[in-house]
Design a protein around this motif. Structure first.
Motif, PDB file in Angstrom:
ATOM      1  N   ARG A 411     -27.483 -11.178  47.603  1.00  0.00           N
ATOM      2  CA  ARG A 411     -27.769 -12.620  47.589  1.00  0.00           C
ATOM      3  C   ARG A 411     -26.731 -13.439  48.345  1.00  0.00           C
ATOM      4  NH1 ARG A 411     -31.268 -14.963  43.165  1.00  0.00           N
ATOM      5  NH2 ARG A 411     -32.446 -13.223  42.337  1.00  0.00           N
ATOM      6  N   THR A 412     -25.480 -12.989  48.326  1.00  0.00           N
ATOM      7  CA  THR A 412     -24.419 -13.780  48.959  1.00  0.00           C
ATOM      8  C   THR A 412     -24.081 -13.298  50.359  1.00  0.00           C
ATOM      9  OG1 THR A 412     -22.664 -12.369  48.044  1.00  0.00           O
ATOM     10  CG2 THR A 412     -23.374 -14.251  46.705  1.00  0.00           C
ATOM     11  N   ALA A 413     -24.484 -12.067  50.682  1.00  0.00           N
ATOM     12  CA  ALA A 413     -24.145 -11.440  51.970  1.00  0.00           C
ATOM     13  C   ALA A 413     -22.640 -11.326  52.155  1.00  0.00           C
ATOM     14  CB  ALA A 413     -24.759 -12.216  53.131  1.00  0.00           C
ATOM     15  N   LEU A 414     -21.907 -11.203  51.045  1.00  0.00           N
ATOM     16  CA  LEU A 414     -20.464 -11.015  51.117  1.00  0.00           C
ATOM     17  C   LEU A 414     -20.143  -9.527  51.066  1.00  0.00           C
ATOM     18  CD1 LEU A 414     -19.315 -13.810  48.639  1.00  0.00           C
ATOM     19  CD2 LEU A 414     -19.039 -13.831  51.114  1.00  0.00           C
ATOM     20  N   GLU A 415     -19.088  -9.140  51.791  1.00  0.00           N
ATOM     21  CA  GLU A 415     -18.638  -7.752  51.757  1.00  0.00           C
ATOM     22  C   GLU A 415     -18.075  -7.464  50.364  1.00  0.00           C
ATOM     23  OE1 GLU A 415     -15.171  -6.381  51.958  1.00  0.00           O
ATOM     24  OE2 GLU A 415     -16.215  -4.454  51.800  1.00  0.00           O
ATOM     25  N   GLU A 416     -18.237  -6.224  49.900  1.00  0.00           N
ATOM     26  CA  GLU A 416     -17.905  -5.866  48.520  1.00  0.00           C
ATOM     27  C   GLU A 416     -16.472  -6.207  48.137  1.00  0.00           C
ATOM     28  OE1 GLU A 416     -18.110  -1.941  45.590  1.00  0.00           O
ATOM     29  OE2 GLU A 416     -19.169  -1.957  47.505  1.00  0.00           O
ATOM     30  N   THR A 417     -15.521  -5.919  49.017  1.00  0.00           N
ATOM     31  CA  THR A 417     -14.113  -6.200  48.705  1.00  0.00           C
ATOM     32  C   THR A 417     -13.889  -7.696  48.511  1.00  0.00           C
ATOM     33  OG1 THR A 417     -13.460  -4.297  50.040  1.00  0.00           O
ATOM     34  CG2 THR A 417     -11.737  -5.886  49.482  1.00  0.00           C
ATOM     35  N   THR A 418     -14.453  -8.513  49.402  1.00  0.00           N
ATOM     36  CA  THR A 418     -14.333  -9.978  49.290  1.00  0.00           C
ATOM     37  C   THR A 418     -14.975 -10.466  48.006  1.00  0.00           C
ATOM     38  OG1 THR A 418     -14.429 -10.175  51.690  1.00  0.00           O
ATOM     39  CG2 THR A 418     -14.868 -12.174  50.424  1.00  0.00           C
ATOM     40  N   LEU A 419     -16.125  -9.931  47.697  1.00  0.00           N
ATOM     41  CA  LEU A 419     -16.850 -10.342  46.498  1.00  0.00           C
ATOM     42  C   LEU A 419     -16.046 -10.029  45.243  1.00  0.00           C
ATOM     43  CD1 LEU A 419     -19.531 -11.557  45.547  1.00  0.00           C
ATOM     44  CD2 LEU A 419     -20.471  -9.267  45.497  1.00  0.00           C
ATOM     45  N   LYS A 420     -15.530  -8.822  45.157  1.00  0.00           N
ATOM     46  CA  LYS A 420     -14.757  -8.418  43.972  1.00  0.00           C
ATOM     47  C   LYS A 420     -13.501  -9.281  43.808  1.00  0.00           C
ATOM     48  CE  LYS A 420     -16.159  -3.603  43.388  1.00  0.00           C
ATOM     49  NZ  LYS A 420     -15.727  -2.186  43.467  1.00  0.00           N
ATOM     50  N   LYS A 421     -12.902  -9.645  44.923  1.00  0.00           N
ATOM     51  CA  LYS A 421     -11.704 -10.494  44.875  1.00  0.00           C
ATOM     52  C   LYS A 421     -12.020 -11.829  44.210  1.00  0.00           C
ATOM     53  CE  LYS A 421      -8.384 -12.819  47.951  1.00  0.00           C
ATOM     54  NZ  LYS A 421      -8.008 -13.060  49.369  1.00  0.00           N
ATOM     55  N   HIS A 422     -13.146 -12.442  44.589  1.00  0.00           N
ATOM     56  CA  HIS A 422     -13.529 -13.729  43.996  1.00  0.00           C
ATOM     57  C   HIS A 422     -14.005 -13.564  42.557  1.00  0.00           C
ATOM     58  CE1 HIS A 422     -13.133 -16.430  47.451  1.00  0.00           C
ATOM     59  NE2 HIS A 422     -13.501 -15.407  48.201  1.00  0.00           N
ATOM     60  N   LEU A 423     -14.671 -12.453  42.259  1.00  0.00           N
ATOM     61  CA  LEU A 423     -15.179 -12.235  40.906  1.00  0.00           C
ATOM     62  C   LEU A 423     -14.067 -12.004  39.892  1.00  0.00           C
ATOM     63  CD1 LEU A 423     -18.278  -9.988  41.675  1.00  0.00           C
ATOM     64  CD2 LEU A 423     -18.316 -12.319  40.768  1.00  0.00           C
ATOM     65  N   ALA A 424     -12.859 -11.684  40.385  1.00  0.00           N
ATOM     66  CA  ALA A 424     -11.717 -11.508  39.486  1.00  0.00           C
ATOM     67  C   ALA A 424     -11.257 -12.840  38.895  1.00  0.00           C
ATOM     68  CB  ALA A 424     -10.566 -10.836  40.237  1.00  0.00           C
ATOM     69  N   ASN A 425     -11.723 -13.951  39.482  1.00  0.00           N
ATOM     70  CA  ASN A 425     -11.385 -15.280  38.972  1.00  0.00           C
ATOM     71  C   ASN A 425     -11.955 -15.452  37.566  1.00  0.00           C
ATOM     72  OD1 ASN A 425     -11.788 -18.286  38.572  1.00  0.00           O
ATOM     73  ND2 ASN A 425     -10.739 -18.317  40.537  1.00  0.00           N
ATOM     74  N   GLN A 426     -11.231 -16.171  36.703  1.00  0.00           N
ATOM     75  CA  GLN A 426     -11.639 -16.340  35.305  1.00  0.00           C
ATOM     76  C   GLN A 426     -12.927 -17.149  35.141  1.00  0.00           C
ATOM     77  OE1 GLN A 426      -8.557 -18.408  33.219  1.00  0.00           O
ATOM     78  NE2 GLN A 426      -8.707 -20.277  34.439  1.00  0.00           N
ATOM     79  N   GLU A 427     -13.381 -17.774  36.217  1.00  0.00           N
ATOM     80  CA  GLU A 427     -14.644 -18.517  36.135  1.00  0.00           C
ATOM     81  C   GLU A 427     -15.843 -17.584  36.048  1.00  0.00           C
ATOM     82  OE1 GLU A 427     -14.823 -22.221  38.754  1.00  0.00           O
ATOM     83  OE2 GLU A 427     -13.174 -21.096  39.646  1.00  0.00           O
ATOM     84  N   PHE A 428     -15.633 -16.295  36.399  1.00  0.00           N
ATOM     85  CA  PHE A 428     -16.710 -15.316  36.367  1.00  0.00           C
ATOM     86  C   PHE A 428     -16.467 -14.323  35.238  1.00  0.00           C
ATOM     87  CE2 PHE A 428     -16.100 -16.688  40.783  1.00  0.00           C
ATOM     88  CZ  PHE A 428     -17.329 -17.295  40.999  1.00  0.00           C
ATOM     89  N   VAL A 429     -17.540 -13.874  34.608  1.00  0.00           N
ATOM     90  CA  VAL A 429     -17.428 -12.965  33.459  1.00  0.00           C
ATOM     91  C   VAL A 429     -18.266 -11.712  33.725  1.00  0.00           C
ATOM     92  CG1 VAL A 429     -17.892 -12.672  30.999  1.00  0.00           C
ATOM     93  CG2 VAL A 429     -17.059 -14.880  31.861  1.00  0.00           C
ATOM     94  N   LEU A 430     -17.635 -10.557  33.556  1.00  0.00           N
ATOM     95  CA  LEU A 430     -18.341  -9.279  33.639  1.00  0.00           C
ATOM     96  C   LEU A 430     -18.708  -8.862  32.218  1.00  0.00           C
ATOM     97  CD1 LEU A 430     -19.239  -6.698  35.203  1.00  0.00           C
ATOM     98  CD2 LEU A 430     -16.947  -5.792  34.752  1.00  0.00           C
ATOM     99  N   TYR A 431     -19.978  -8.564  31.978  1.00  0.00           N
ATOM    100  CA  TYR A 431     -20.386  -8.097  30.655  1.00  0.00           C
ATOM    101  C   TYR A 431     -21.255  -6.849  30.800  1.00  0.00           C
ATOM    102  CZ  TYR A 431     -25.059 -10.103  31.369  1.00  0.00           C
ATOM    103  OH  TYR A 431     -26.315 -10.372  31.837  1.00  0.00           O
ATOM    104  N   ASN A 432     -21.371  -6.110  29.729  1.00  0.00           N
ATOM    105  CA  ASN A 432     -22.105  -4.839  29.733  1.00  0.00           C
ATOM    106  C   ASN A 432     -21.536  -3.857  30.757  1.00  0.00           C
ATOM    107  OD1 ASN A 432     -23.751  -5.964  27.862  1.00  0.00           O
ATOM    108  ND2 ASN A 432     -25.533  -6.181  29.165  1.00  0.00           N
ATOM    109  N   GLY A 433     -20.374  -4.191  31.281  1.00  0.00           N
ATOM    110  CA  GLY A 433     -19.739  -3.303  32.250  1.00  0.00           C
ATOM    111  C   GLY A 433     -20.379  -3.286  33.616  1.00  0.00           C
ATOM    112  N   LYS A 434     -21.457  -4.092  33.833  1.00  0.00           N
ATOM    113  CA  LYS A 434     -22.161  -3.993  35.115  1.00  0.00           C
ATOM    114  C   LYS A 434     -22.761  -5.303  35.605  1.00  0.00           C
ATOM    115  CE  LYS A 434     -26.410  -2.470  32.824  1.00  0.00           C
ATOM    116  NZ  LYS A 434     -27.439  -1.428  32.721  1.00  0.00           N
TER     117      LYS A 434
END
Length: 634
Positions: A411-434
């Motif tokens: 959906r974002t067309a972002l490269e995986e490394t870039t995406l993971k870097k931004h998702l580490a921000n506390q504004e995003f939440v990982l649940y169910n492990g996936k």
């Protein structure tokens, strides 16, 4: 045994030869590489390039460079676009004895729209003219290059037959690319296919320029958009076996699992599910400076993207036609066939009839929807266009509420490394492990659940709470089930809610009888207790106490939960104290096992009461029926 070498730190580039027919592209390629890229009989006979030609140009420990020779004839523009779409540098070949020609101009437009940023101008066939004429050709070219990527590009004078300028242009190509960043070799593998053929004893082989990522021998891949699963049996780079192929390289991959007839130019070989297959694409375009014909709303277009060529229609949201336009236009392409693409992919638009290049641009969003005509849609497309990576992630999650990493990449067309870097921000939440969601969405959902529980408690004060499954079901139209389940459990963990069995309720809530029904309920319980074991129909007690049917069900359930009432069946119920006393009396008056007759003697009850009473004992696990007898369990 053929030795296969795997080099990890190398950078790989592909350059293209572009220009008008018969301006010497193939001859220049041969002079640079010692490879004749016109390999077809028809090409030899007609002395023109029909298909893409490929050759290795240069290789050392840090860099490898390949050449694509693209056809110049207007009839082979599709092949030209397919070849140029994956290149890192263009050598624009202009013959000294002819200067800038129609295909030179069209190729320049195509290169501009495809976003090729690096170029060199080769003035070929210099031995055919004198120096003064070369100066005129230079001026002609400079004028034509104004406003293109070739403005300021270096000029090299060459003659492929006498080899004049060949070493100079080769060194210039090498030095230019050594200063240039290579394509992304870390993302998911993608290779648009421009050739499909078979090799006797080997099977199907596909060839193309690796757009991004890398592929290794034995890897399971997919042919998209067809969705065919294949395996990379062998990999070759310029006819040499290789364990891997990297972004920027020309690669031929022997694949198993499909026949040659199942694949065609325009298909894409990929390694992951990250890429989107679509027929509706939001785009930003520019049109050529001198349009020969109007571009009208919903007119047919031919889209060239990667190596694919697809028919479709162009849809505008702020105009109905284009006469001339120097700026960007936000619009949509609705295609007849599916393509595989991602945000940022470049493309060319051509008119099917009369055939001409009308423009090009890049993909804003491969998941286009149907929008209304008007400024609001243009504003939304503008937001999509300029969004930062964080804004794109947030927009995707606000729309879908919850997405896996793979879905976010799509959906974002972002490269995986870039995406993971931004998702580490506390504004995003990982649940169910996936799955990922937004912290603000969780907070908003908790508020929705709190409000729903509060309203439920006010409406149904005698009920314990809302059944968790029902609570989730009521909100499933707005949020995914997995996310709702997480938010409920998370709310219970952090004390926003609590759980009693299968029910969810507010932390400070205690089920209770409303004041308006308290005295009537006391009267009902008093009457039940007075009548002991020989009660009337329970509905009679509710009616006698003035408790309406609308309240009776909830009240009965509440009294049962509080052990103030024990229902025998749909008709009869005992006061809680009366029931408990009767159980104790029966236990005292019987042995380890007893029959119905024994119970009737102890409690002095008719069969009308006795059978429901004993079945209630079974249901509560106090007794177990074995044929005509009952055994005490507790």
């Amino acid at each position: 045994m053929i030795k296969k070498v795997l080099i990890l730190e190398k950078r790989y580039f592909t350059i293209g030869m572009a220009g008008h027919i018969d301006h010497g592209k193939t001859s220049l390629t041969k002079a640079l590489t010692n490879v004749d890229t016109d390999r077809l009989k028809e090409e030899k006979a007609r002395q023109i390039s029909i298909e893409l030609g490929f050759a290795p140009l240069y290789e050392d420990q840090e860099i490898q460079i390949s050449v694509i020779d693209v056809p110049g004839h207007e009839r082979f523009i599709r092949q030209m676009i397919a070849g140029v779409a994956g290149i890192d540098l263009v050598v624009l070949v202009v013959a000294a004895d002819e200067g800038v020609m129609p295909q030179t101009k069209e190729h320049l437009n195509i290169l501009k729209f495809l976003g090729v940023k690096s170029g060199i101008v080769a003035i070929s066939k210099i031995d055919r003219v004198d120096e003064e004429f070369i100066d005129l050709v230079k001026d002609d070219i400079l004028e034509e290059l104004t406003g293109t990527v070739f403005k300021g590009a270096p000029f090299v004078l060459v003659d492929s037959l006498s080899k004049k300028g060949i070493n100079e242009i080769k060194e210039l190509i090498i030095n230019t690319l050594k200063e240039q960043e290579m394509r992304d070799a870390k993302g998911a593998f993608r290779m648009p296919i421009d050739q499909v053929f078979t090799v006797k004893g080997q099977g199907t082989v596909v060839r193309g320029t690796v757009y991004e990522g890398n592929v290794e021998e034995g890897q399971v891949l997919k042919i998209m958009p067809k969705g065919l699963e294949v395996r990379a049996r062998q990999i070759q780079v310029h006819h040499h076996p290789a364990m891997k192929a990297f972004a920027g390289q020309r690669a031929a991959i022997n694949i198993s699992g499909v026949s040659k007839e199942e694949i065609e130019r325009g298909d894409v070989l990929v390694s992951s599910e990250h890429f989107i297959v679509t027929k509706t694409v939001d785009v930003v375009i520019r049109v050529v400076e001198e349009l020969e014909h109007l571009i009208k709303q919903r007119m047919p277009i031919k889209l060239h993207i990667g190596t694919a060529e697809v028919m479709g229609r162009i849809v505008f949201f702020d105009r109905n036609e284009i006469k001339e336009e120097n700026g960007e236009i936000l619009c949509q392409l609705r295609l007849e066939d599916e393509i595989l693409t991602k945000r940022g992919d470049r493309f060319i638009l051509r008119r099917p009839s009369p055939q001409e290049t009308i423009g090009g641009g890049w993909v804003i969003d491969p998941r286009g929807n149907k929008y209304r005509f008007g400024n609001q849609t243009i504003e939304e497309l503008e937001k999509k266009k300029v969004g930062t990576p964080k804004e794109r992630i947030m927009a995707a999650l606000m729309e879908a509420k919850s997405l896996s990493l793979t879905e976010l990449i799509k959906r974002t067309a972002l490269e995986e490394t870039t995406l993971k870097k931004h998702l580490a921000n506390q504004e995003f939440v990982l649940y169910n492990g996936k799955e990922y969601t937004l912290k603000l969405l969780i907070e908003s959902m908790e508020e929705d659940i709190f409000d729903q529980l509060q309203e439920f408690h006010q409406t149904h004060p005698m009920k314990m709470g809302i059944n968790k499954a029902e609570l989730i079901q009521t909100l499933q139209k707005k949020f995914p089930k997995s996310l709702l389940d997480f938010v409920v459990e998370n709310g219970i963990s952090n004390g926003a809610f609590k759980r009693k069995g299968q029910f969810v309720l507010l932390t400070d809530f205690v089920p209770h009888i409303p004041k308006s029904w308290a005295k009537r309920t006391e009267g009902l319980l008093s009457d039940l207790k007075r009548d002991g074991l020989k009660v009337r129909n329970l509905n009679d007690y509710f009616t006698a106490s003035g408790i309406p049917n609308a309240v009776a069900y909830d009240l009965k359930k509440f009294l049962e939960d509080q052990n103030l009432l024990t229902a025998l069946d749909e008709q009869f119920a005992y006061h809680g104290d009366v029931y408990n006393e009767a159980v104790e009396k029966l236990q005292r008056g019987t042995g380890a096992e007893f029959e119905v007759g024994d119970a009737k003697e102890v409690l002095d009850l008719s069969r009308k009461y006795m059978i429901p009473f004993l079945e209630r004992l079974d249901a509560k696990g106090l007794t177990k029926r074995v044929e005509n007898k009952r055994i005490w369990i507790k």
